[in-house]
Design a protein around this motif. Structure first.
Motif, PDB file in Angstrom:
ATOM      1  N   GLU A 149      20.983  36.047  31.161  1.00 16.82           N
ATOM      2  CA  GLU A 149      21.698  35.940  30.069  1.00 16.82           C
ATOM      3  C   GLU A 149      21.172  35.905  28.667  1.00 16.82           C
ATOM      4  OE1 GLU A 149      25.819  34.099  30.232  1.00 16.82           O
ATOM      5  OE2 GLU A 149      25.389  33.668  32.647  1.00 16.82           O
ATOM      6  N   THR A 199      28.183  41.602  27.692  1.00 18.51           N
ATOM      7  CA  THR A 199      29.394  42.411  27.428  1.00 18.51           C
ATOM      8  C   THR A 199      29.203  43.857  27.826  1.00 18.51           C
ATOM      9  OG1 THR A 199      28.352  43.081  25.214  1.00 18.51           O
ATOM     10  CG2 THR A 199      29.427  40.930  25.268  1.00 18.51           C
ATOM     11  N   PRO A 220      24.190  38.316  25.580  1.00 14.22           N
ATOM     12  CA  PRO A 220      25.596  38.344  26.330  1.00 14.22           C
ATOM     13  C   PRO A 220      26.062  39.437  27.222  1.00 14.22           C
ATOM     14  CG  PRO A 220      25.798  37.840  23.932  1.00 14.22           C
ATOM     15  CD  PRO A 220      24.623  38.313  24.276  1.00 14.22           C
ATOM     16  N   ASN A 262      22.744  31.757  28.398  1.00 14.08           N
ATOM     17  CA  ASN A 262      24.057  31.823  28.119  1.00 14.08           C
ATOM     18  C   ASN A 262      24.062  32.697  26.633  1.00 14.08           C
ATOM     19  OD1 ASN A 262      26.828  31.441  28.121  1.00 14.08           O
ATOM     20  ND2 ASN A 262      26.916  29.733  26.911  1.00 14.08           N
ATOM     21  N   GLY A 263      23.267  33.815  26.588  1.00 10.94           N
ATOM     22  CA  GLY A 263      23.329  34.556  25.327  1.00 10.94           C
ATOM     23  C   GLY A 263      22.975  33.931  23.977  1.00 10.94           C
ATOM     24  N   ARG A 264      22.314  32.844  23.946  1.00  8.62           N
ATOM     25  CA  ARG A 264      22.118  31.950  22.851  1.00  8.62           C
ATOM     26  C   ARG A 264      20.671  32.268  22.500  1.00  8.62           C
ATOM     27  NH1 ARG A 264      26.637  29.172  21.041  1.00  8.62           N
ATOM     28  NH2 ARG A 264      27.875  28.998  22.996  1.00  8.62           N
TER      29      ARG A 264
END
Length: 1010
Positions: free
Chosen positions: A622, A627, A625, A592-594
């Motif tokens: 992921e 984007t 993120p 989750n981009g973490r």
């Protein structure tokens, strides 16, 4: 010679011409027919008088210069023939026999099985008077489709291939090797530089099976051509001599560059080293200077920096370099320099890379690896770093020769290595070169060629100062020398980069001109276009020519003896190979981009008492993120951050038993895959490659897609994949389509696909959901009641229907759904979307050697997914090549000794029975366990009562008496004695009846005889 064809059945005839026969060549015909199998040909070498050519027709009006070999393409066997050449000249006029070279201009491919690809216009003209061929002529029409061998034709007809016109000498070997070969050794070649060795191999084997007289006649006819790729240039000149009779000395200057075929390819597709130590763009360049007194040879080599590095994606003028296996390059690096030191003696590296970021990274890694290698090679290996661009920037191109002559480490090794010199009248070696300079820049083209030109002149000047000092100042000699090196640079650059070399105006004239600058700018632009958009097709053709394509089959020539041996050898794999078990940890986690925020130990080492896995395979989704900015230009910093955290976790874990290195990592936007292995396993893990496939926006975007890494562990292949498939509860068809796209279109080098491997493991966010509502799923998940949920799982449904992931297996789902949680909690999603929990994160596998031991999830809360892991036990096969060769020889001798009327299959089967007891043996010892250390007998210690019983048994009967044979009386018989006894058995050899005394007899071991 000419090419004839016969129809019904189809056969091709290579026939010596009257011109050949007037030159003293034997009257012979080489006949080619298709065999019973699709990759088999029948070849005959017959006297011309025994072949009826009246029912044949000449297939082409071109004069055939020779045959390059046979190749299988689209289930058609094609005969590769050289149809146009130019003679370059005699490389060594002072030799007893001519050593002339020809350049290949045209190669044509003719099918053994079909007339579809014959030259229509020529056939029609030749057949008009032959009614037997009316149908053949009528079938020829304007070809709508491209010839299947057209890519090969383009490469082979590019003007970069050369061959020896005279069968007495070998163009692929340097002078010192040719002169030290014994006269009775027969023809030989250096397979590193023979580019058609793969397609000519069956013909070379056929030649070996002929009688000595037939072999000599085949060589005299020049039916088989062995070609090198590179450059050959020759210039002759008159040089002044002392005024005795007023006659000048006629000298010949020749330059031969031999491009290596072991890691061949184009600029951006082939970089660095492979696991066998072979380098991209590796070239051996030999300068020959011949007079009526001496022949001087000086050899240099060039090659890509021998590390695992590559350039992926669109490359413009700021080239992005990635060192793909920074911690696992040393074994291959040392293999490369081991090859060089064995071949040439000492090796001194001249590294011309500059201080730009990318080149500086390579230079630093190069120096570090070489320093470690010096502990193995000692003073025989050295390096000099010379920033070519910086020297030119400060003093111009004219300053480079002066600067090199001032560098003590270079001039000392020029003196130390010397050159090879032979007496022109006797061909006896006077002195031999004792080492070699290995020069490299980034591409090993422009800068490298300039420096090699300078070193060549330095060495030739050394020779001339000893024999004719006045020649050092000969303008014509050094003008020819510059011209040869300029042509050499252009030729090698066209092969590797698609254009002529840069800096050739300086090499030719010794000056840098405005015209040269404009020419270099044009070449740079052309290179960028060719390398990015045309070279992939050329790379595939090169791999096809060299036999590097996955699943590519060589053409075999009908030979019942060797075919029987080959088949028997395949059936007896267990006799010349062993297996060992390894453990593979596979994990997948959607981040989750973490960034890393908690200990990874509960995931990577879920069981403290378990032994350390041999290999870690970690797939992430992921990792950044998703984007628009990341999709357009992905930031690798997050990947590096996770790499560092994983390595730190492995290094600093409690009760550490093993060290790990990162073998390879690869990223496609948010999808990333890491493969790590125990440090001691890096020498036996080879051919590590990575690739990716986009599936987002119909293959245009990398927000969804897959990353794959493949490798060879001993002699077993593995393919690991991580993927992020289409999201959305109802988008099952899109996920199925993503899988099909990845499965069909994800390709590794040399045509390898996912299914080319023995074992395949997916660790992915598949995004398949559970087809139940929230109110049903959540209570069942929290109650650990999984049966109803599994029956509604979308992935299980498509697998059962064989719509996607057909043939794959998965462990039982005995853990809660891993998607989707509120961050940092154990609560399923409470946001507005209130997503239904699902097993989106899955590990699937396929392979007979894989055994799933654990399948579970870890309770890490740093993302909205939970990580999943699986632990596999895998059997890895290790082939003993020496034992296989020995067994092959035994089988071959047995077949040759078969008596008339004896059934060959039964004989081979009998031999198999008498040798095949490998299953009775315990597994061999490893670093972790000894074969005698078992739970039943710890440390191999037998209890006293059992030892006494064993002693009694040994008194009653020798347990090694397996056969009624003289050898049975000697339990210490050596393998060599066993071999010799087997070979001395009377013919026919029948299986000896077996008695099965307890305990079972040990196997007859096979080792390579001394």
């Amino acid at each position: 010679m000419y090419l004839h064809v016969a129809n019904s059945p189809r056969a091709l005839y290579l026939v010596t011409s009257s011109h050949d026969e007037r030159q003293g060549r034997p009257r012979r015909v080489l006949v080619f027919r298709p065999g019973e199998r699709h990759n088999q040909a029948v070849v005959e070498f017959l006297p011309k008088d025994e072949v009826d050519l009246n029912h044949t027709v000449r297939l082409t009006n071109r004069v055939i210069k020779g045959c390059l070999g046979l190749i299988l393409i689209d289930n058609d066997i094609f005969l590769a023939l050289v149809t146009s050449t130019t003679e370059i000249g005699n490389t060594r006029p002072s030799a007893a026999f001519p050593e002339s070279v020809a350049r290949i201009h045209e190669v044509c491919f003719y099918s053994l099985t079909s007339s579809v690809w014959d030259d229509a216009s020529v056939v029609a003209g030749d057949v008009s008077s032959s009614p037997d061929y009316a149908e053949l002529a009528a079938s020829q029409s304007t070809q709508i489709f491209e010839h299947p061998c057209m890519p090969l034709t383009k490469i082979m007809s590019s003007g970069s291939f050369y061959y020896a016109l005279d069968s007495q000498w070998d163009l692929s070997s340097r002078l010192s090797h040719r002169l030290t070969k014994e006269p009775g050794d027969g023809p030989s070649f250096d397979e590193r530089y023979v580019w058609n060795e793969y397609i000519a191999r069956s013909l070379l084997d056929f030649r070996e099976r002929l009688s000595q007289r037939e072999r000599d006649e085949l060589d005299q006819c020049h039916f088989i051509i062995l070609a090198i790729q590179g450059y050959v240039g020759i210039n002759s000149m008159a040089l002044p001599m002392p005024p005795t009779d007023g006659k000048p000395s006629i000298a010949t200057l020749c330059l031969i560059s031999r491009l290596g075929s072991k890691r061949a390819g184009t600029r951006f597709n082939t970089r660095g080293v492979d696991d066998d130590g072979h380098c991209a763009n590796f070239v051996e360049t030999e300068i020959l200077f011949s007079t009526d007194q001496h022949c001087v040879s000086y050899v240099q080599v060039r090659g890509s920096v021998p590390l695992f590095w590559e350039q992926q994606g669109l490359q413009t003028f700021g080239q992005r370099i990635q060192i793909t296996r920074p911690h696992a390059s040393q074994p291959a690096f040392e293999r490369h320099f081991s090859h060089l030191t064995e071949e040439y003696g000492g090796v001194h590296v001249i590294n011309l890379l500059g201080t730009k970021e990318n080149e500086a990274i390579l230079t630093s890694a190069y120096a570090r690896h070489l320093q470690l290698a010096r502990s193995v090679f000692g003073e025989s290996l050295g390096i000099t770093h010379f920033d070519f661009h910086n020297a030119v920037r400060l003093g111009g191109h004219d300053s480079v020769p002066r600067e090199l002559r001032r560098i003590e480490s270079i001039t000392d090794h020029v003196d130390q290595y010397g050159f090879t010199m032979a007496d022109s009248n006797t061909d006896e070696l006077v002195t031999e070169q004792k080492g070699v300079f290995r020069t490299n820049c980034l591409d090993c083209l422009d800068r490298t060629n300039v420096v090699q030109d300078i070193l060549s002149r330095l060495t030739l000047e050394q020779y001339m100062l000893l024999v004719r000092r006045e020649w050092v100042h000969s303008n014509i000699l050094w003008a020819y020398h510059r011209e040869l090196w300029a042509e050499n640079g252009d030729a090698l650059s066209r092969i590797y980069a698609g254009t002529g070399a840069l800096n050739t105006s300086f090499t030719r004239t010794g000056k840098r001109t405005l015209g040269g600058l404009l020419s270099d700018a044009t070449k740079s632009v052309s290179r960028a276009y060719i390398n990015n958009f045309q070279d992939k097709g050329k790379q595939m053709a090169i791999d096809m020519l060299l036999g590097n394509m996955s699943l590519q089959q060589p053409v075999t020539i009908f030979d019942p003896i060797h075919d029987s041996v080959r088949q028997a050898l395949e059936q007896r794999l267990s006799e010349y190979s062993t297996t060992k078990q390894c453990t593979i940890f596979v994990g997948t986690w959607n981040l989750n981009g973490r960034p890393p925020s908690e200990s990874l130990l509960p995931w990577l080492f879920p069981r403290e008492s378990a032994s350390d896995p041999d290999v870690f395979v970690l797939g992430f989704q992921e990792i950044v993120p998703l984007t628009a900015q990341q999709i357009v230009q992905t930031d690798p910093e997050k990947r590096r951050m996770w790499e560092a955290r994983i390595l730190e976790t492995l290094e600093r874990r409690p009760n550490k038993k093993s060290s790990y290195v990162l073998l390879r990592s690869e990223q496609l936007v948010g999808t990333a895959l890491f493969v790590l292995a125990k440090a001691e396993l890096t020498p036996v893990i080879r051919n590590v490659e990575a690739t990716s496939r986009k599936t987002g926006l119909r293959g245009m975007s990398g927000n969804k897609g897959a990353v794959g890494i493949r490798l060879q562990y001993h002699d077993t292949s593995f393919c690991f994949l991580t993927a992020h498939l289409a999201a959305g509860h109802a988008n099952v068809d899109e996920r199925n389509a993503d899988y099909r796209t990845i499965n069909n279109d994800l390709h590794f080098l040399k045509g390898k696909t996912i299914t080319s491997h023995d074992n395949i493991i997916w660790a992915a966010d598949t995004n398949y959901r559970i087809d139940l509502d929230n109110d049903t799923v959540r209570p069942l998940a929290e109650a650990d009641d999984f049966d109803t949920l599994v029956s509604a799982d979308q992935l299980k449904q498509v697998m059962d229907a064989r719509i996607a992931f057909a043939g794959y297996e998965e462990g039982p789902l005995l853990f809660r759904p891993t998607y989707r949680y509120d961050l940092g909690t154990d609560n399923y999603d409470t946001s507005e979307k209130y997503r239904i929990p699902a097993w989106t994160d899955r590990i699937l596998y396929r392979g007979h050697q894989l055994d799933l031991a654990v399948y579970a999830r870890a309770e890490l809360k740093g993302s909205d997914h939970r990580p999943v892991f699986a632990l596999f036990r895998a059997d890895v096969r290790i082939i003993d090549t020496a034992k296989r060769a020995a067994l092959s020889q035994i089988l071959l001798d047995s077949v040759v000794a078969t008596a008339p009327g004896e059934k060959l299959d039964e004989k081979l089967a009998a031999l198999t029975i008498s040798l095949n007891h490998q299953h009775d043996l315990p597994l061999p010892s490893t670093d972790d366990a000894a074969w005698w250390n078992t739970p039943e007998y710890p440390n191999g210690v037998l209890p006293l009562p059992e030892f006494s019983a064993l002693s009694e048994m040994r008194k009653k009967k020798n347990p090694f008496d397996a056969f009624d044979s003289p050898l049975s009386s000697s339990p210490t018989s050596s393998d060599e004695e066993l071999f010799m006894h087997a070979l001395s058995l009377p013919t026919p050899m029948e299986p000896t009846p077996m008695r099965k005394p307890p305990p079972p007899p040990p196997p007859l071991r096979i080792t390579k005889s001394d």
